[in-house]
Design an enzyme around this catalytic site. Structure first.
Site: not given
Length: 702
Positions: A90, A365
């Protein structure tokens, strides 16, 4: 000679006035563009938005919450080869220029002239790393001369204010590198599942290639190799290192967090919603929080695997079903309320609806243990050998409704003991028991234990048989009270939360282990808080029921697994108790059970209630429970359930409830009695012979 002198004079004048013009232009530029530059001094204490990270109870990373994924890195933590890769790619003169690179500008200008002339060469820019910081932090992306001038002026100010090391640290933490990753720390995890200090040269070069096209990985090798060549040209690596790194295959993954997310996402979403309400969006998403959760990764993976296996089995066998079977599993510590596993469905990616915490369904149940607890609390009237009549009820009327209760097998067994009735989940004896107790008393335990709400207006018999709706989470916490001494805990998802500086955050939850617990820190060591341990009894309110009644229910539920409807929930070498449940037409199937220190609940059903069809039943949920518990308890020793003081144990005939001495035939078990209770008198017990140990586990309500 005369002309040469005159030319020299004019050249000097031109040079002088050119210099004056340049100085004047520079003055105008500085006055025009430099007077209102942004205040950059805040970058001295740079604290960018940082992802909040969720960790499991063992410290492993689960997922992140972030608008921008970022893991902040100090310069000292950045590997030199990674820094060199970005500088080479860069800004080759980064360590020497004053913020703008005059030679770089000249080089870029020449290259671009050649490029536009069609003579080759790459199109290049001349922005330095410092200029990129100026733009990314303070300016816009507009392509105008004024923005470029302001960018250059600001870059030179940054260079005078900060060291090169600080500037490169700002850059490598702020830059976008694709996959919602900002900064090299996050990108390293996202692309390679590793921290930056473990990156290879090849991987470092790849990350340095991303700023130019962060979302395009089609030419990853080519771009990686370009960065390696630039590193060699700048003298950072040798040709041999370049060749070796270029030959290394790039193993780019979808990212550690994406791989983890699905199994853990239902739980993580519960944590997110809870903390979003308490902390606010900005703190949660940008505060860099460290959230230590209660989840146990091994349990969570076992839960997801067991649930998916059963759902796949059913869905493959029913390819023409109008919808896919779904389900949920939740596991928790009964003594603390800490959630240890939570799967809210087959896949969060397919459906984020959490069936463990959000789905209100009839419980069938699984409500019966609370009804039988209400009976056993009346010690002078009921004990496990008390006889209940299992015979037809004709013309039963409740309000304006006339109905005939039935058992799942459409049979009647005459007198059965209370134990056998619950172990085999018989409906008709339960109806008679509820009639004896009264509906309000029969469902009182379910309300106290948090399974049913206290705002029920229409008290009816069907509630005691499981027609009421609740969530799997509430049901599992209700069962937890059977083995923790009768105490009701709130769900705990988080042990503690730290901000980015390591300070404990009070989440405002009294049940949170580290709420208002900053004073418990000793240096960097956090002491254990009450939320991580069983709550001290002296700090609790009175228990929801007496320990002896609770133990009798636990003993019967152990029989459900050993001899009754829950055989699929057995775990070899471990003491397990629990209860099955199905609703009418088998629209929902359940199993909730526990060992001494672990409770797990399983629910299966369609999202739009419909019958599961022939062959389906609660054994499916029990099977999921069994597989999960076998994995969870694989490395644990068996621990029998704790026995409260005052209990006596007698050997009895399971069917008749008589002493084994008086009735030695059939199945003999050890029964638990409270003081003053005893087996049935000789000749007064059930005389039906042995009841089948393997009841049909399909259809009906059981």
């Amino acid at each position: 000679m005369k002309y040469a002198k005159r030319i020299g004079t004019w050249a000097a004048k031109i040079a002088f006035w050119t210099l004056v013009a340049m100085m004047a232009a520079l003055t105008i530029v500085v006055v025009r563009y430099g007077s209102d530059l942004p205040d950059y001094r805040g970058l001295a204490t740079y604290a960018p938005p940082v992802a909040t990270r969720l960790y499991a109870s063992d410290g492993s990373l689960l997922i992140e919450y972030a608008e921008e994924r970022r893991v902040f890195m100090d310069y000292a933590d950045l590997p030199p080869q990674l820094v060199n890769a970005f500088v080479a790619a860069e800004d080759q003169n980064f360590w020497h220029h004053p913020g703008i690179d005059v030679f770089g500008i000249a080089r870029a200008t020449l290259n671009n002239v050649v490029h536009f002339a069609g003579l080759g060469s790459r199109f290049t820019g001349a922005s330095t790393i410092t200029q990129q910081i100026a733009k990314n932090f303070f300016l816009t992306n507009e392509r105008t001369l004024s923005r470029k001038i302001r960018e250059a002026l600001l870059a030179m100010k940054l260079e005078r204010a900060f060291s090169k090391q600080h500037i490169i640290t700002l850059y490598l933490n702020q830059i976008f590198l694709g996959a919602r990753a900002y900064g090299v720390g996050s990108a390293s995890l996202m692309y390679f599942n590793k921290p930056v200090n473990e990156l290879s040269l090849s991987e470092s070069a790849f990350l340095a290639s991303l700023p130019k096209a962060p979302n395009d990985l089609k030419k990853a090798d080519e771009r990686r190799n370009y960065v390696l060549r630039r590193m060699r040209e700048e003298g950072y690596i040798t040709r041999g290192q370049e060749t070796a790194a270029a030959a290394e295959p790039l193993k780019i993954s979808k990212g550690f967090l994406e791989q983890q997310a699905d199994d853990f996402q239902y739980f993580a979403e519960e944590v997110r919603q809870d903390l979003l309400d308490k902390l606010g969006r900005d703190t949660l998403y940008n505060g860099g929080l460290y959230i230590k959760t209660t989840i146990v990764p091994e349990y969570q993976r076992a839960a997801a695997a067991a649930l998916k296996k059963e759902l796949d089995t059913y869905n493959r066998a029913h390819p023409n079903a109008p919808q896919k079977l779904q389900g949920a599993l939740i596991a928790l510590n009964p003594h603390t309320g800490r959630i240890l596993a939570m799967s809210g469905g087959y896949s969060f990616a397919d459906s984020p609806f959490n069936r463990a915490t959000q789905a209100l369904r009839q419980v069938g149940s699984t409500i019966k243990p609370f009804v039988y607890l209400a009976a056993l609390e009346q010690s002078d009237r009921f004990n496990p050998t008390t006889l209940l009549l299992d015979a037809p009820i004709v013309g039963w009327r409740e309000g304006n409704t006339l109905w005939k209760p039935e058992n799942y097998d459409r049979k009647f067994l005459g007198d059965v003991t209370l134990r056998v009735s619950l172990e085999t989940s018989r409906n008709v004896p339960t109806v008679r028991l509820v009639e004896d107790l009264g509906v309000k008393t029969a469902i009182s335990a379910a309300q106290k234990f948090g399974v049913y709400g206290n705002d029920i207006k229409d008290l009816n018999l069907s509630l005691a048989l499981g027609s009421g709706e609740t969530t799997l989470e509430r049901l599992a916490f209700g069962y937890a009270a059977f083995i923790n001494g009768g105490y009701r805990h709130d769900a705990k998802l988080v042990d503690y939360v730290e901000d980015r500086y390591g300070k404990i955050i009070n989440t405002g939850n009294k049940e949170s282990a580290f709420a208002a617990a900053a004073d418990q820190r000793e240096g960097n060591i956090i002491s254990w808080a009450d939320g991580m341990n069983p709550v001290r009894r002296e700090e609790m309110k009175d228990p929801l029921s007496d320990p002896q009644s609770l133990y009798q229910v636990v003993s019967i539920l152990q029989g459900v697994v050993e001899r009754g409807t829950g055989k699929q929930a057995r775990v070899a070498g471990h003491t397990i108790a629990g209860k099955t449940g199905t609703t009418n037409d088998v629209k929902d199937v359940w199993f909730v059970g526990f060992s001494k220190n672990l409770v797990a609940g399983v629910y299966l059903g369609f999202d739009s209630p419909a019958a599961l069809g022939d062959g389906a039943g609660s054994f499916m949920a029990a099977r999921v429970f069994g597989e999960f518990m076998a994995a969870a308890l694989a490395n644990d020793k068996d621990e029998p359930f704790a026995v409260p003081n005052g209990m006596t144990f007698r050997r009895v005939n399971r069917i008749s409830g008589e002493s084994a001495t008086d009735d030695p035939n059939g199945t003999i078990i050890t029964e638990a009695f409270k003081p003053g209770q005893s087996p049935n008198a000789a000749g007064q017990g059930a005389q039906n012979g042995d009841i089948a140990d393997s009841p049909v586990e399909v259809g009906g309500v059981f």
